[in-house]
Scaffold this active site. Structure first.
Site, PDB file in Angstrom:
ATOM      1  N   HIS A   1       0.693  -1.191  -0.034  1.00  0.00           N
ATOM      2  CA  HIS A   1       0.046  -0.110   0.031  1.00  0.00           C
ATOM      3  C   HIS A   1       0.909   1.196   0.073  1.00  0.00           C
ATOM      4  CE1 HIS A   1       0.977  -0.590   4.302  1.00  0.00           C
ATOM      5  NE2 HIS A   1       0.398   0.577   4.480  1.00  0.00           N
ATOM      6  N   TYR A   2       2.013   1.143   0.577  1.00  0.00           N
ATOM      7  CA  TYR A   2       3.056   2.403   0.684  1.00  0.00           C
ATOM      8  C   TYR A   2       3.500   2.648  -0.613  1.00  0.00           C
ATOM      9  CZ  TYR A   2       7.289   4.727   2.002  1.00  0.00           C
ATOM     10  OH  TYR A   2       8.301   5.757   1.932  1.00  0.00           O
ATOM     11  N   TYR A   3       4.004   1.604  -1.322  1.00  0.00           N
ATOM     12  CA  TYR A   3       4.349   1.666  -2.495  1.00  0.00           C
ATOM     13  C   TYR A   3       3.399   2.081  -3.726  1.00  0.00           C
ATOM     14  CZ  TYR A   3       8.875   0.040  -1.489  1.00  0.00           C
ATOM     15  OH  TYR A   3      10.282   0.237  -0.755  1.00  0.00           O
TER      16      TYR A   3
END
Length: 216
Positions: free
Chosen positions: A128-130
């Site tokens: 999700h961060y990427y």
């Protein structure tokens, strides 16, 4: 040059603020969410403006109007969930781009993440961060801004070394936050970084030299 800093109260944002204020004619407007944070920055010699990245673009535009450049170093942090990551790291960055365009600020620097531009290189445990970083990068790249995207590896505390590796693609590694802040300052001084996105980790090459080699 007066630089508006989103995420000024975060670690990279504070380090950049301290460093840029040491530049000849270097000025900073720290964009903060809480007015209670203002005193720290005013003691440094920085201006402050209160605006929330989860709020309307109009408020962000007002907060940065009159500045010459924007550094977006904001992030939700590892203690929050995927929802905050999307709201701050992605939508916050997109709003900052819209605010910069509305305020007539051409120069924009974004702190992203190593490998964010290539889905095959994403860390599956924080996908999700990427996703957030990837699409924030794309929003910046598709804008009309004179952008630079800095994609550091794993972030460390402690003093900077002043020596880095910078290239379009690097193997995974780490880097002190202080060196990321120093690279942001160097990128603002180097016109050739406009329109560039590069990975960044610790290395053996002085920062200005490493940037020059990455851009040759």
């Amino acid at each position: 040059m007066k630089v508006a800093v989103f995420g000024a109260n975060g670690q990279i944002g504070r380090l950049f603020t301290e460093q840029w204020l040491q530049e000849p004619s270097g000025k900073v407007r720290a964009v903060i969410r809480d007015a209670g944070q203002a005193a720290r920055f005013e003691e440094m010699g920085a201006e402050t403006a209160v605006a929330d990245l989860e709020g309307p673009v109009r408020k962000l535009t007002e907060a940065i109007t009159g500045c010459d450049a924007v550094v977006f170093a904001a992030g939700s942090g590892g203690h929050t969930g995927p929802d905050k990551t999307l709201l701050i790291d992605l939508d916050g960055a997109v709003k900052a781009v819209e605010a910069a365009e509305a305020a007539g600020i051409g120069r924009f620097l974004l702190v992203s993440a190593l490998g964010a531009g290539d889905r095959e290189r994403w860390n599956e445990s924080i996908r999700h961060y990427y996703v957030a970083k990837h699409y924030a990068d794309r929003a910046v790249q598709s804008s009309k801004l004179a952008y630079t995207i800095v994609r550091p590896g794993g972030l460390e505390n402690g003093p900077g070394t002043g020596r880095v590796q910078a290239a379009g693609r690097l193997d995974r590694g780490s880097i002190p936050r202080a060196d990321v802040a120093a690279v942001l300052a160097a990128a603002l001084r180097e016109p050739r970084t406009v329109g560039q996105a590069f990975d960044l980790v610790s290395g053996e090459t002085p920062i200005d030299e490493a940037l020059g080699a990455a851009l040759d």
